[in-house]
Design a protein around this motif. Structure first.
Motif, short mmCIF file in Angstrom:
data_model
loop_
_atom_site.label_atom_id
_atom_site.label_comp_id
_atom_site.label_asym_id
_atom_site.label_seq_id
_atom_site.Cartn_x
_atom_site.Cartn_y
_atom_site.Cartn_z
N ALA A 223 1.00 -1.21 0.10
CA ALA A 223 -0.25 0.07 0.06
C ALA A 223 0.92 1.35 0.10
CB ALA A 223 -0.89 -0.07 1.25
N ALA A 224 0.43 2.29 -0.77
CA ALA A 224 1.38 3.25 -1.04
C ALA A 224 0.39 4.61 -1.28
CB ALA A 224 2.44 3.15 -1.69
N HIS A 225 0.91 5.78 -1.25
CA HIS A 225 0.30 7.12 -2.02
C HIS A 225 0.39 6.78 -3.40
CE1 HIS A 225 -0.39 11.07 -2.77
NE2 HIS A 225 -0.77 11.41 -1.55
N GLY A 226 -0.64 7.36 -3.89
CA GLY A 226 -1.01 7.07 -5.49
C GLY A 226 0.21 7.74 -6.46
N SER A 227 0.81 8.76 -5.64
CA SER A 227 1.85 9.66 -6.55
C SER A 227 3.16 9.05 -6.53
CB SER A 227 2.05 11.09 -5.71
OG SER A 227 2.50 11.15 -4.37
N ARG A 228 3.33 7.91 -5.96
CA ARG A 228 4.85 7.30 -5.61
C ARG A 228 5.08 6.60 -6.76
NH1 ARG A 228 6.24 5.10 0.12
NH2 ARG A 228 8.30 4.69 -1.15
N MET A 229 6.33 6.07 -7.09
CA MET A 229 6.73 5.24 -7.93
C MET A 229 6.60 3.76 -7.13
SD MET A 229 10.01 6.78 -9.92
CE MET A 229 10.14 5.34 -10.68
N VAL A 230 5.77 3.02 -7.51
CA VAL A 230 5.67 1.66 -6.66
C VAL A 230 5.80 0.54 -7.59
CG1 VAL A 230 3.81 0.41 -5.52
CG2 VAL A 230 3.45 3.01 -5.55
N ALA A 231 6.67 -0.23 -7.27
CA ALA A 231 7.20 -1.45 -8.15
C ALA A 231 6.20 -2.45 -7.94
CB ALA A 231 8.67 -1.83 -7.99
N GLU A 232 5.81 -2.70 -6.93
CA GLU A 232 5.04 -3.86 -6.37
C GLU A 232 3.40 -3.47 -6.06
OE1 GLU A 232 6.41 -5.82 -2.97
OE2 GLU A 232 8.61 -5.38 -3.44
N ASN A 233 2.88 -3.11 -7.49
CA ASN A 233 1.69 -2.57 -7.43
C ASN A 233 0.53 -3.76 -7.62
OD1 ASN A 233 -0.88 -1.40 -8.37
ND2 ASN A 233 0.16 0.29 -8.87
N ALA A 234 -0.25 -3.96 -6.66
CA ALA A 234 -1.20 -5.39 -6.90
C ALA A 234 -2.07 -5.11 -8.09
CB ALA A 234 -1.89 -5.34 -5.63
N VAL A 235 -2.62 -4.01 -8.45
CA VAL A 235 -3.29 -3.64 -9.52
C VAL A 235 -2.67 -4.21 -10.67
CG1 VAL A 235 -4.94 -2.33 -10.81
CG2 VAL A 235 -4.64 -2.19 -8.26
N THR A 236 -1.45 -3.52 -10.87
CA THR A 236 -0.80 -3.97 -12.20
C THR A 236 -0.57 -5.43 -12.49
OG1 THR A 236 0.32 -1.78 -12.06
CG2 THR A 236 1.21 -3.32 -13.40
N THR A 237 -0.04 -5.91 -11.37
CA THR A 237 0.23 -7.37 -11.34
C THR A 237 -0.79 -8.21 -11.63
OG1 THR A 237 1.80 -7.25 -9.30
CG2 THR A 237 1.28 -9.37 -9.71
N LEU A 238 -2.15 -7.68 -11.19
CA LEU A 238 -3.49 -8.32 -11.46
C LEU A 238 -3.65 -8.40 -12.95
CD1 LEU A 238 -5.88 -10.17 -10.56
CD2 LEU A 238 -6.84 -7.80 -9.96
N ALA A 239 -3.48 -6.93 -13.32
CA ALA A 239 -4.00 -6.82 -14.94
C ALA A 239 -3.24 -7.43 -15.68
CB ALA A 239 -3.79 -5.24 -15.00
N LYS A 240 -1.96 -7.76 -15.37
CA LYS A 240 -1.23 -8.72 -16.38
C LYS A 240 -1.77 -10.18 -16.41
CE LYS A 240 3.26 -8.36 -15.85
NZ LYS A 240 4.64 -8.57 -15.05
N ALA A 241 -2.23 -10.48 -15.20
CA ALA A 241 -2.43 -11.83 -15.13
C ALA A 241 -3.82 -12.07 -15.93
CB ALA A 241 -2.66 -12.50 -13.70
N VAL A 242 -4.65 -11.00 -15.83
CA VAL A 242 -6.13 -11.08 -16.21
C VAL A 242 -6.09 -10.96 -17.89
CG1 VAL A 242 -8.18 -9.56 -16.81
CG2 VAL A 242 -7.24 -10.13 -14.51
#
Length: 447
Positions: A223-242
């Protein structure tokens, strides 16, 4: 009682009580009872619809029994004595729940049971309160005439079919198998309806259905602020799988049923099935392809996404639901492939899993269903097909009961009937309900 032979008046679209066939009235009444099933145990419940059906059955002199698997999840069963009780019983079943519908998307309120232009509109008009009504009126025609079906009937209206039947058919098979004592065969939904193939009316008789594997994908991150650079973004990881699962092209594999069907479609199309290939043959069959093409292969459709709670917060968890339908016996291999398609940091949870079914397009019941259809539409042809979805026949198969899809409807050539299932503006022609009532009475009286 309305005479089915005079029921063509029901197609005038006026919707008056005098013009409506009894089948349309019952289907309309059931549509007006909201039995939405959202899945994962969340549902409005079937109790009110079950009470309505019980009243209809009792009016025919039957003794319906209700079974609650949990509060408001109600199944109704009645047994009808046949003329020849030495014959195995036939289960005739429907389900009372429906999938959700957003009224803002529909031309008419999906739970109002509106009648316009000779059509009954509403959630359940196709899946499957139409068949529920046809069962009740066909049975009523037999019993009110002082007659009896050829063999014992176990008439069942299940809860929870739209969520895999855990609180309906599976509950009944697990807890009350005696209800189905002596039964060896069953008929239910998504078969017996007509399609137009190169100007020829063909009825698709459902002889099997695909396996069901519902999975949940879960991705976790920080979990992090939306303005940060987040390498471990759960949404991005999920989107790739979907994307990986949803866009995967599964290979064609024909079963006995689909091999026979593709061959028959090619014959009607006057085409070479080898030169065209199964996909192209099915695509040329018209609206029928909406269901049939999916039976040539596994399908894997993402159906729900859930993540986050605010625009500027990166969530630590994201999940998706995926509806996978495989050919019978391929479930484990498909799950292994799904595991290969997604990254190791995505968890795969099995939400619900059930078997596939396939029965021969042959035998006395198939002959009787074919005869019932062709007796009332002699210029048509009857073809076998494999259902891309599933029915409560899966649960009944655990008792050794062989299930078929037979909800007979004679439909206009230009109606895209497969698109109505779980779709927007679900509707059925009034005269098709009359046809179904008549054909079903024929089958139950003679088989």
């Amino acid at each position: 009682m309305t005479n089915p032979d005079d029921a063509t008046a029901s197609a005038d679209g006026s919707g008056t009580e005098q013009s409506l066939d009894e089948t349309a009235r019952i289907a309309r009444d059931l549509i007006r009872i909201d039995t939405t099933n959202w899945g994962e145990g969340r549902a409005k419940g079937e109790t009110d619809a079950a009470a309505y059906v019980s009243e209809q059955l009792a009016s025919l002199g039957l003794k319906p029994r209700t079974y609650e698997s949990r509060p408001s999840r109600t199944t109704v069963v009645a047994r009808v004595e046949g003329r020849d009780r030495s014959k195995p019983a036939l289960v005739v079943h429907g389900h009372l729940d429906v999938v959700p519908a957003d009224p803002s998307d529909w031309t008419f309120d999906p739970f109002a049971g509106e009648i316009h232009d000779g059509l009954l509109w509403g959630r359940g008009a196709v899946d499957m309160k139409n068949m529920d009504a046809m069962i009740l009126t066909a049975l009523g025609d037999i019993l009110r005439a002082g007659e009896a079906p050829q063999r014992d009937l176990v008439v069942a209206f299940f809860a929870d079919e739209e969520d895999g039947g855990l609180f309906g058919s599976h509950f009944m098979v697990d807890e009350h198998p005696d209800v189905f004592e002596g039964a060896t065969e069953a008929i239910s939904e998504v078969g017996g309806y007509s399609v137009d193939v190169a100007g020829k009316r063909a009825y698709l008789l459902q002889t099997g259905e695909k396996s069901l594997v519902w999975i949940r994908l879960v991705a976790r991150g920080k979990a992090a602020h939306g303005s940060r650079m987040v390498a471990e973004n759960a949404v991005t990881t999920l989107a790739k799988a979907v994307v990986a699962i949803g866009s995967h092209e599964w290979p064609v594999r024909l079963t006995d049923t689909t091999t026979q069907l593709v061959g028959e479609l090619a014959r009607l199309l006057n085409a070479d099935p080898v030169a065209l290939g199964p996909d192209e043959v099915v695509l040329r069959s018209g609206t029928a392809s909406g269901f049939i093409r999916a039976t040539l292969r596994t399908t894997s459709n993402p159906t729900l996404l859930k993540a986050g709670y605010k625009h500027n917060v990166v969530p630590e968890r994201a999940e998706a639901l995926v509806d996978i339908r495989t050919l019978a016996g391929e479930e484990d291999d498909v799950l292994l492939k799904v595991r290969e398609l997604v990254d190791d940091d995505v968890d795969i949870e099995i939400v619900h899993r059930d078997i596939g079914l396939e029965a021969p397009f042959a035998g006395p019941l198939v002959d009787a269903m074919t005869d019932a259809l062709l007796s009332h539409d002699p210029d048509a042809v009857v073809l076998p097909y494999l259902l891309s979805g599933g029915t409560d026949n899966k649960a009944l198969s655990r008792l050794g009961i062989t299930g078929y899809g037979f909800a007979p409807l004679k439909l206009p050539a230009d109606i895209d009937f497969p698109a109505m299932f779980h779709g927007v503006d679900e509707r059925v022609p009034l005269d098709a309900l009359v046809f179904g009532r008549t054909v079903l009475r024929h089958l139950l009286s003679t088989y």
